[in-house]
Design a protein around this motif. Structure first.
Motif, short mmCIF file in Angstrom:
data_model
loop_
_atom_site.label_atom_id
_atom_site.label_comp_id
_atom_site.label_asym_id
_atom_site.label_seq_id
_atom_site.Cartn_x
_atom_site.Cartn_y
_atom_site.Cartn_z
N PHE A 8 0.83 -1.21 0.00
CA PHE A 8 0.00 0.00 0.00
C PHE A 8 0.86 1.25 0.00
N GLU A 9 1.97 1.22 0.72
CA GLU A 9 2.88 2.37 0.72
C GLU A 9 3.44 2.62 -0.67
N GLU A 10 3.66 1.54 -1.42
CA GLU A 10 4.18 1.67 -2.78
C GLU A 10 3.06 1.88 -3.80
N ARG A 11 1.83 2.00 -3.31
CA ARG A 11 0.65 2.22 -4.15
C ARG A 11 0.49 1.10 -5.18
N TYR A 12 0.92 -0.07 -4.79
CA TYR A 12 0.84 -1.24 -5.68
C TYR A 12 -0.49 -1.95 -5.43
N VAL A 13 -1.55 -1.20 -5.69
CA VAL A 13 -2.92 -1.66 -5.41
C VAL A 13 -3.78 -1.32 -6.61
N ALA A 14 -4.52 -2.29 -7.10
CA ALA A 14 -5.38 -2.06 -8.27
C ALA A 14 -6.39 -0.96 -7.96
N GLY A 15 -6.64 -0.13 -8.97
CA GLY A 15 -7.63 0.94 -8.79
C GLY A 15 -6.99 2.31 -8.85
N ALA A 16 -7.58 3.26 -8.13
CA ALA A 16 -7.15 4.65 -8.17
C ALA A 16 -5.68 4.84 -7.77
N PRO A 17 -5.18 4.20 -6.70
CA PRO A 17 -3.76 4.39 -6.35
C PRO A 17 -2.81 3.98 -7.47
N PHE A 18 -3.11 2.86 -8.11
CA PHE A 18 -2.27 2.37 -9.21
C PHE A 18 -2.30 3.35 -10.37
N ARG A 19 -3.50 3.76 -10.79
CA ARG A 19 -3.63 4.65 -11.95
C ARG A 19 -2.95 6.00 -11.69
N ALA A 20 -3.11 6.52 -10.48
CA ALA A 20 -2.52 7.82 -10.16
C ALA A 20 -0.99 7.75 -10.22
N GLU A 21 -0.41 6.68 -9.69
CA GLU A 21 1.04 6.56 -9.68
C GLU A 21 1.58 6.33 -11.09
N TYR A 22 0.86 5.52 -11.86
CA TYR A 22 1.31 5.25 -13.24
C TYR A 22 1.20 6.52 -14.09
N ASP A 23 0.10 7.25 -13.95
CA ASP A 23 -0.07 8.50 -14.72
C ASP A 23 1.00 9.51 -14.33
N LYS A 24 1.34 9.54 -13.07
CA LYS A 24 2.40 10.44 -12.60
C LYS A 24 3.72 10.10 -13.28
N ALA A 25 4.04 8.80 -13.37
CA ALA A 25 5.28 8.37 -14.00
C ALA A 25 5.28 8.67 -15.49
N ALA A 26 4.16 8.39 -16.16
CA ALA A 26 4.07 8.63 -17.60
C ALA A 26 4.21 10.11 -17.92
N THR A 27 3.62 10.95 -17.10
CA THR A 27 3.70 12.40 -17.30
C THR A 27 5.14 12.89 -17.09
N LYS A 28 5.81 12.32 -16.11
CA LYS A 28 7.19 12.73 -15.82
C LYS A 28 8.13 12.36 -16.95
N LEU A 29 7.92 11.18 -17.56
CA LEU A 29 8.83 10.71 -18.59
C LEU A 29 8.50 11.25 -19.98
N ALA A 30 7.29 11.71 -20.18
CA ALA A 30 6.83 12.11 -21.52
C ALA A 30 7.74 13.13 -22.21
N GLN A 48 7.24 5.55 -7.59
CA GLN A 48 7.44 4.16 -7.18
C GLN A 48 8.12 3.37 -8.29
N HIS A 49 8.99 2.44 -7.91
CA HIS A 49 9.81 1.71 -8.87
C HIS A 49 8.99 1.05 -9.97
N TRP A 50 7.91 0.37 -9.59
CA TRP A 50 7.12 -0.36 -10.58
C TRP A 50 6.49 0.60 -11.59
N ALA A 51 6.04 1.76 -11.12
CA ALA A 51 5.39 2.73 -12.01
C ALA A 51 6.39 3.33 -12.98
N ALA A 52 7.58 3.67 -12.48
CA ALA A 52 8.61 4.24 -13.35
C ALA A 52 9.02 3.23 -14.41
N GLN A 53 9.18 1.97 -14.01
CA GLN A 53 9.60 0.94 -14.96
C GLN A 53 8.51 0.66 -15.99
N LEU A 54 7.27 0.64 -15.55
CA LEU A 54 6.15 0.38 -16.47
C LEU A 54 5.99 1.53 -17.46
#
Length: 268
Positions: free
Chosen positions: A124-146, A169-175
């Motif tokens: 949960f701290e790594e936001r590795y949870v399906a749903g809003a936490p996952f999407r928010a962290e992944y979108d944050k990573a995609a926006t940062k790398l774009a 979070q590591h998983w979001a940055a890698q994905l």
């Protein structure tokens, strides 16, 4: 008449202890069959989706904590030994050993739940949870790398993932790095990664509920042994609970490789 027909633990609707023990075993095996069918459905569904989305499941699995899983595996394997020793002690009429082995089993099971709690907290701290936490962290990573070039994006992810307190979070940055346009390989669907996480939380959560039920049953038998109602001729009371516990342990031995080892060979 034999002594088995005069035992204080013989229920009135049975002719003797042999018949009573046979019915107890039949009852627990019928119950365990329903449990096997239930978890079998979950395993079948997981396997089918794993075949359809292998890359996403491998990626998602690779970010689960295998250290926690290994510790919990050792705890449950040991608990199977101690509850088996409790059966032997019950047959020998060693009440102190019965209670001791049952309490050790309950302690090991409780330790399993404590470790699982730490693991869930880490997820949960790594936001590795399906749903809003996952999407928010992944979108944050995609926006940062774009806006970054490929080289700069790879450099950022490498530095980010080397940090104990990363910006992303590591998983979001890698994905997000994997899914950049022109990366030269098939993109991973974040939705399918979340599907794996749904299986992970549902299957380990239901298993955890079974662990808690098992702890209650084990403590009840320990209480009955302390009261002196589990004499050698009634050792099947311990045996019935042990059969349930062995099933719970066996289910974990399937969950461990299915969930945690699916991505063991993945490289990030």
């Amino acid at each position: 008449m034999s002594a088995s027909t005069h035992s204080p633990v013989l229920k009135h609707h049975f002719e003797d202890l042999g018949q009573q023990h046979a019915c107890e075993r039949l009852g627990i095996w019928m119950f365990l069959t329903t449990e096997i069918l239930f978890f079998g459905g979950l395993f079948a569904a997981y396997t089918i989706y794993r075949m359809y989305y292998p890359a996403e499941f491998v990626f998602a699995s690779s970010y689960l904590n295998r250290t926690f899983a290994t510790v919990n595996t050792m705890l449950l394997i040991t608990s199977s030994l101690t509850i088996t020793l409790a059966i032997r002690s019950a047959k020998l009429g060693d009440r102190a050993a019965v209670i001791r082995n049952l309490l050790i089993t309950a302690a090991l099971a409780s330790a399993f739940m404590v470790v699982k709690g730490f693991e869930y907290n880490n997820d949960f701290e790594e936001r590795y949870v399906a749903g809003a936490p996952f999407r928010a962290e992944y979108d944050k990573a995609a926006t940062k790398l774009a806006p970054l070039s490929d080289a700069d994006a790879e450099k950022f992810v490498k530095e980010n993932n080397a940090n104990k307190h990363p910006e992303i979070q590591h998983w979001a940055a890698q994905l997000a790095l994997h899914n950049r346009e022109g990366a030269g390989h098939s993109a991973l669907d974040p939705g399918k990664v979340q599907l794996f996480l749904c299986f992970y939380y549902i299957m380990t959560g239901i298993h955890g509920i079974h662990i808690i039920v098992g702890i209650g049953c084990i403590l009840w038998v320990a209480w009955e042994a302390w009261r002196g109602t589990v004499p050698p001729e009634n050792y099947s009371t311990v045996e019935v609970v042990s059969l349930y516990w062995h099933l719970v342990d066996a289910i974990w031995l399937f969950l461990m490789p299915l969930l945690y080892l699916a991505g063991a060979g993945a490289h990030h």
